[in-house]
Structures are given as C-alpha cells and as structure tokens.
Design an enzyme around this catalytic site. Structure first.
Site, PDB file in Angstrom:
ATOM      1  N   ASP A 192      -0.620  -5.961  -1.712  1.00 15.88           N
ATOM      2  CA  ASP A 192      -0.688  -4.898  -0.671  1.00 15.88           C
ATOM      3  C   ASP A 192      -0.606  -5.743   0.549  1.00 15.88           C
ATOM      4  OD1 ASP A 192      -2.754  -2.371  -2.212  1.00 15.88           O
ATOM      5  OD2 ASP A 192      -0.847  -3.040  -2.525  1.00 15.88           O
ATOM      6  N   LYS A 218      -8.791   3.355   2.030  1.00 15.13           N
ATOM      7  CA  LYS A 218      -8.339   4.598   1.152  1.00 15.13           C
ATOM      8  C   LYS A 218      -8.035   4.332  -0.225  1.00 15.13           C
ATOM      9  CE  LYS A 218      -3.680   3.769   0.196  1.00 15.13           C
ATOM     10  NZ  LYS A 218      -2.941   3.978  -0.821  1.00 15.13           N
ATOM     11  N   ASN A 219      -8.177   3.076  -0.712  1.00 14.89           N
ATOM     12  CA  ASN A 219      -8.023   2.811  -2.248  1.00 14.89           C
ATOM     13  C   ASN A 219      -9.305   2.782  -2.935  1.00 14.89           C
ATOM     14  OD1 ASN A 219      -5.420   2.790  -2.244  1.00 14.89           O
ATOM     15  ND2 ASN A 219      -5.192   0.538  -2.416  1.00 14.89           N
ATOM     16  N   ARG A 227       0.432   7.841   5.111  1.00 14.59           N
ATOM     17  CA  ARG A 227      -0.319   8.144   3.574  1.00 14.59           C
ATOM     18  C   ARG A 227      -1.395   7.012   3.799  1.00 14.59           C
ATOM     19  NH1 ARG A 227       3.301   7.806  -1.279  1.00 14.59           N
ATOM     20  NH2 ARG A 227       1.309   8.079  -2.066  1.00 14.59           N
ATOM     21  N   CYS A 244       8.038   4.550  -8.137  1.00  8.99           N
ATOM     22  CA  CYS A 244       7.994   4.555  -6.805  1.00  8.99           C
ATOM     23  C   CYS A 244       9.188   3.343  -6.374  1.00  8.99           C
ATOM     24  CB  CYS A 244       6.697   4.644  -6.026  1.00  8.99           C
ATOM     25  SG  CYS A 244       5.764   3.099  -6.283  1.00  8.99           S
ATOM     26  N   ARG A 247       5.787   2.590 -12.276  1.00  6.77           N
ATOM     27  CA  ARG A 247       4.379   2.561 -12.345  1.00  6.77           C
ATOM     28  C   ARG A 247       3.940   2.822 -13.514  1.00  6.77           C
ATOM     29  NH1 ARG A 247       2.687   2.115  -6.912  1.00  6.77           N
ATOM     30  NH2 ARG A 247       0.653   1.754  -7.666  1.00  6.77           N
TER      31      ARG A 247
HETATM   32  C1  EPZ Z   1      -3.666  -0.011  -7.034  1.00  2.00           C
HETATM   33  O1  EPZ Z   1      -2.543   0.754  -7.631  1.00  2.00           O
HETATM   34  C2  EPZ Z   1      -3.618   0.294  -5.701  1.00  2.00           C
HETATM   35  N1  EPZ Z   1      -3.554   1.632  -5.499  1.00  2.00           N
HETATM   36  C3  EPZ Z   1      -2.094  -0.353  -5.072  1.00  2.00           C
HETATM   37  O2  EPZ Z   1      -2.206  -0.138  -3.776  1.00  2.00           O
HETATM   38  C4  EPZ Z   1      -2.269  -1.993  -5.535  1.00  2.00           C
HETATM   39  O3  EPZ Z   1      -1.058  -2.231  -4.842  1.00  2.00           O
HETATM   40  C5  EPZ Z   1      -2.365  -2.044  -6.999  1.00  2.00           C
HETATM   41  O4  EPZ Z   1      -3.791  -1.485  -7.457  1.00  2.00           O
HETATM   42  C6  EPZ Z   1      -2.503  -3.411  -7.346  1.00  2.00           C
HETATM   43  O5  EPZ Z   1      -3.429  -4.105  -6.625  1.00  2.00           O
HETATM   44  C7  EPZ Z   1      -4.808   2.348  -5.459  1.00  2.00           C
HETATM   45  O6  EPZ Z   1      -5.896   1.807  -5.751  1.00  2.00           O
HETATM   46  C8  EPZ Z   1      -4.664   3.921  -4.964  1.00  2.00           C
HETATM   47  P1  EPZ Z   1      -2.390  -1.434 -11.050  1.00  2.00           P
HETATM   48  P2  EPZ Z   1      -2.772   0.790  -9.418  1.00  2.00           P
HETATM   49  O7  EPZ Z   1      -2.740  -0.452 -12.019  1.00  2.00           O
HETATM   50  O8  EPZ Z   1      -4.124   0.876  -9.816  1.00  2.00           O
HETATM   51  C9  EPZ Z   1       0.749  -2.657 -14.285  1.00  2.00           C
HETATM   52  C10 EPZ Z   1      -1.330   0.568  -1.726  1.00  2.00           C
HETATM   53  O9  EPZ Z   1      -0.420   0.082  -0.890  1.00  2.00           O
HETATM   54  N2  EPZ Z   1       0.344  -1.421 -15.089  1.00  2.00           N
HETATM   55  O10 EPZ Z   1      -3.418  -2.507 -10.723  1.00  2.00           O
HETATM   56  O11 EPZ Z   1      -1.606   1.918  -9.711  1.00  2.00           O
HETATM   57  C11 EPZ Z   1       1.528  -2.104 -12.944  1.00  2.00           C
HETATM   58  O12 EPZ Z   1       2.860  -1.829 -13.260  1.00  2.00           O
HETATM   59  C12 EPZ Z   1      -1.041   0.764  -3.143  1.00  2.00           C
HETATM   60  O13 EPZ Z   1      -2.368   1.022  -1.214  1.00  2.00           O
HETATM   61  C13 EPZ Z   1       0.952  -1.310 -16.319  1.00  2.00           C
HETATM   62  O14 EPZ Z   1       1.506  -2.146 -16.929  1.00  2.00           O
HETATM   63  O15 EPZ Z   1      -1.834  -0.690  -9.733  1.00  2.00           O
HETATM   64  C14 EPZ Z   1       1.425  -3.345 -12.116  1.00  2.00           C
HETATM   65  O16 EPZ Z   1       2.497  -4.384 -12.450  1.00  2.00           O
HETATM   66  C15 EPZ Z   1       0.109   0.451  -3.553  1.00  2.00           C
HETATM   67  N3  EPZ Z   1       0.373  -0.314 -17.048  1.00  2.00           N
HETATM   68  C16 EPZ Z   1       0.020  -4.002 -12.488  1.00  2.00           C
HETATM   69  O17 EPZ Z   1      -0.282  -3.496 -13.943  1.00  2.00           O
HETATM   70  C17 EPZ Z   1      -0.660   0.627 -16.575  1.00  2.00           C
HETATM   71  O18 EPZ Z   1      -1.002   1.538 -17.424  1.00  2.00           O
HETATM   72  C18 EPZ Z   1      -1.272  -3.826 -11.699  1.00  2.00           C
HETATM   73  O19 EPZ Z   1      -1.034  -2.201 -11.374  1.00  2.00           O
HETATM   74  C19 EPZ Z   1      -0.899   0.462 -15.417  1.00  2.00           C
HETATM   75  C20 EPZ Z   1      -0.462  -0.594 -14.532  1.00  2.00           C
END
Ligand code: EPZ
Length: 431
Positions: A310, A22-23, A402, A116, A121
């Site tokens: 995850d 999915k990701n 989802r 969420c 996020r």
């Molecule tokens: C991806 O989300 C995945 N989703 C998430 O999987 C996964 O948990 C996450 O990466 C971490 O591995 C998809 O790929 C669709 P991040 P993403 O930006 O990219 C902070 C699932 O269950 N951050 O890597 O949105 C954020 O708050 C989902 O399949 C900022 O601070 O996550 C977090 O603490 C849930 N500012 C950390 O970085 C930003 O602009 C990592 O988030 C963006 C993120």
C-alpha cells in the site's frame, strides 16, 4: 464527481494529525455483528469505505450512530444474514462480513467480490477457512451462499496462499472462530497491526485469542461476546503517505498521532534514501524533511513487517524525482502500477514490466491533467503534483476519498495550494 486542482511549487511546512486506520476500522466495524450488546469504536476515519461499511450494517438491521469519529453499533437478534450486490460491489473489503455473519447467524449470503484495478482479488482462502470450520459453500447467481446448520467447530487451518498470508482472510477466520466450538489454530496468519487491533477488539468483547501479530494465532471458542469500547490504531499508510510528502517537497513537517512501531519499514527506507526521519521519545510524532543528498532505492513489497504494497505507489512518486535508478517490485499485487502511466504524463521516466517498475529520476515533473485509478495510486499523483511545476488536475477524486480523511484540507494546513472542484464530465475520456 470531484477533481483536485494542485498548484505545484509550494513547499510544505507545519504539522498535521494522522487519522485512525481505515484498514483496522473495517473489520472492527464488521465484528460489531458478533454481539447483541452495544459497541463504541473511536477514531474511525470519515472516509467512503468506512461509510459504506456503516451503511451495510444499517441495511442488515444494526442500529449505527456516528458522532464525529466515534461509531456506536448495536446488532439485535434477527439482523439479516445477507448483503446485496448493490451494497457490496462498492467495496471489496465487505468480504470481512463473512466471519462475523457465520459466527453469529451460522449462515450468510454475500456477493462474490469483483476484481479491481490493482489485480484479481480472489477469496479462495476465505472459503477454505470457513469450510474447514464445517461450513458448506455454494455459489448461486454470483453470490456465495454459506451455511453451517450445526454451527462451526474449531480446527487448525493453514491460511498461506500463493502470494503469502491474507489480511482479511486471517480476520475472517478469527471472527468466525471466536464463537466456534473448541480451539482454532491459524497457521501462516497475517501479522499486520490491523489484524492485532481486531484481535484486541475481540478480546475486549470476551473472546480468547492468543498470538495475534505472530504467524500462529490460537482462538478458544466462547459461548457469547459482550459490548465494549475501543479506539482504532493510527493509519500507518496515511502516515507513510505524508512522510513521503515531507521527504519529497517540504521544509520539514511533523505528523502527530502516529505509531513508530508500525512504521518501521517505511521509516527505514526513507532514511536509507537519505531523508531525515526523527520520532519523538514515545514514537507518537515524527518529523520528516528532504535529505541533502537523496538517494535512489529498491522496494520489494512483502507482508508485514515487510515493506507494504500500500506504500509502493507513493514511494514511486518520490523516486521519480530522485537522482539515479530505483526499482519497485510488488510481490503481492504485481499489476499495481496504474499510477506509473499517469506519472509519465507528468514527465516521469518509468518502465514497467512483469510486476516491476524501473524509475530513472528526472530533474522535475510538470503539472498535467491526470486520472486517479485506485486509492494509493491517486495518493501518488497528489504527491507528484505538489512537487511539479505548474498546475495538476487529478480527476476521479472518489478514489482518494475512499481512504484518506480530509486529505486536501490537511495538505492545505501544510501550505499546499490545493482545491476541490466539481468535475462535471468526470475526467479525461477513458483510454
Ligand atoms: C488488505 O487487503 C488491505 N485492505 C489492502 O489495502 C492491502 O493492500 C492488502 O491487505 C495487502 O496488505 C484492507 O485491509 C481493507 P490480502 P486484503 O488478502 O486482505 C491473495 C488499501 O489500499 N489472496 O492480504 O484483501 C491476494 O490476491 C487496500 O487500503 C488470495 O490469493 O488482501 C493478494 O495477492 C488495498 N486468496 C494476497 O493474497 C484469498 O482468498 C494478499 O491479499 C485472499 C487473498
């Protein structure tokens, strides 16, 4: 609204095929906007999130056809550069439209994604990246209005945030940079296999990306991208979820269509906790069964190749019935413990404090009506229900739908007694 009824006590056995990721699919589907030529993407899982993305692309004006796991997308000139709140609010990952829209149309209007249950996020790193390439960002009526009338110009951007790298932020910057003028260097890039899969897809389209999978990715901008065909990588989190099921309550199960290299931290932890994990020679199938003397364990989630956030909820379900004291600390989403209160309703002994769960293994769990809260928390409840005595009703099944393709059917094929039922009132009353 559906609920899942799980009759515990039936040990799993047999084999299932793992679906495409999915990701990996979500940013690759969005990247189809980068060319006016057709792209064909195979092994896209039929889950709500990918279907939401397909709906959004269609509403933008792309022509999208899905036949079983293959999606064909053609994005002609003139497609819209703005997605509505109605479209976007259902899926936070639609933020990954930002990069391709800016690269192709030099402007975009996207609703600021809400938070969420797993935590806030933010998108500050995404905006830092696109501004570094020369775009102007305004917030108006809950939307990000982003413009780059003179086009995007490559530069070096450090994408590290307080919680480490960002997966979709790295994706967005890569997709924005492929058509930018000159060279872009991404420092502190995310190394996830899904980022590498996106880079491979973009390079098939004619992009010039080097270093994906390392902390530094270099993109040389090109004039135009063309159509291509691509098969997404296996879903390592679905595979990990089934591996935990195999270690928790089975006579041994086999998962086909996996990628051993992507599963290292997940496999290593199961082995450390005393369970049997055996891959075939080329690492595309894995056999998992409970160890004779399972041991408690420790998880500190980290960006890839560390232990994935995850997967911590699923392992918490296993730790709940493993003798000893286990510890789970989520450094990426410190609030991601909604599953613990529901597991406690089934008899688990878990204390959660400041982003850490302390789990004391109990003899066994008992079935109960529980409520799913987010994708991976719901999976943890299903795993617990398989091993519990009696029947468990899991409400708000849409959370599972989802990101897990045919989860109930696949579990049924492994001998679990699960059935999906309409849930008229939508589950227990909100606490
Ligand atoms: C991806 O989300 C995945 N989703 C998430 O999987 C996964 O948990 C996450 O990466 C971490 O591995 C998809 O790929 C669709 P991040 P993403 O930006 O990219 C902070 C699932 O269950 N951050 O890597 O949105 C954020 O708050 C989902 O399949 C900022 O601070 O996550 C977090 O603490 C849930 N500012 C950390 O970085 C930003 O602009 C990592 O988030 C963006 C993120």
């Amino acid at each position: 609204m559906d609920k899942l009824i799980v009759e515990g006590g039936h040990r799993l056995q047999g084999a299932v095929n793992i679906s495409g990721s999915k990701n990996a699919s979500l940013p690759i589907l969005a990247a189809a906007l980068l060319t006016d030529e057709p792209v064909r993407i195979s092994r896209v899982p039929d889950v709500s999130d990918t279907n939401y993305m397909i709906q959004i692309l269609s509403q933008l004006g792309a022509s999208v056809e899905r036949s079983s796991g293959t999606v064909r997308i053609e994005s002609p000139d003139g497609i819209s550069s703005s997605a509505s709140y109605e479209q976007v609010r259902k899926m936070r990952a639609s933020i990954c439209l930002l990069g391709p829209m800016m690269a192709r149309m030099k402007r975009c209007t996207l609703p600021l994604p809400g938070g969420c249950v797993i935590g806030d996020r933010p998108v500050d790193l995404h905006l830092r990246a696109i501004q570094a390439l020369g775009a102007r960002v305004r917030v108006k009526g809950g939307n990000m209005v982003i413009e780059a009338p003179n086009g995007l110009v490559g530069t070096t951007v450090d994408m590290r945030g307080d919680s480490g790298p960002t997966v979709l932020g790295t994706d967005n910057l890569m997709m924005a940079a492929v058509l930018a003028k000159g060279k872009t260097v991404i420092e502190s890039a995310a190394r996830e296999p899904e980022v590498v899969d996106l880079a491979n897809f973009l390079n098939k389209m004619g992009a010039r990306i080097e270093g994906a999978g390392s902390r530094t990715i270099t993109i040389h901008g090109v004039e135009k991208l063309h159509g291509c065909e691509h098969t997404v990588i296996p879903d390592r989190i679905e595979a990990g979820t089934f591996m935990v099921a195999g270690a928790m309550y089975s006579d041994g199960i086999t998962l086909n269509r996996v990628c051993r290299e992507h599963m290292k931290s997940i496999s290593d932890l199961l082995v450390e906790c005393g369970h049997v994990v055996e891959y075939n020679e080329d690492g595309t199938s894995v056999f998992v069964k409970p160890g004779a003397n399972p041991r408690s364990g420790k998880i500190l989630t980290n960006p890839y190749p560390g232990y994935p956030t995850d997967m911590q909820a699923q392992m918490t379900a296993l730790f709940a019935v493993t003798p000893g004291i286990s510890v789970v600390k989520d450094t990426i989403f410190p609030q991601r413990f909604m599953h613990c209160s529901e597991l406690k309703r089934m008899g688990a002994n878990i204390k959660v404090d400041a982003g850490t769960a302390i789990i004391t293994g109990v003899e066994g769990l008992s079935g109960a009506p529980v409520m799913a809260s987010d994708l991976r928390a719901s999976a943890a409840l299903v795993l617990a229900a398989l091993a519990a005595e009696g029947t468990t009703e899991i409400h708000r099944l849409y959370h599972i739908d989802r990101g897990y393709e045919m989860l109930d059917e696949k579990l049924g094929m492994l001998g679990a007694r699960v059935r999906r039922e309409l849930d008229p009132e939508g589950g227990p009353v909100e606490p």
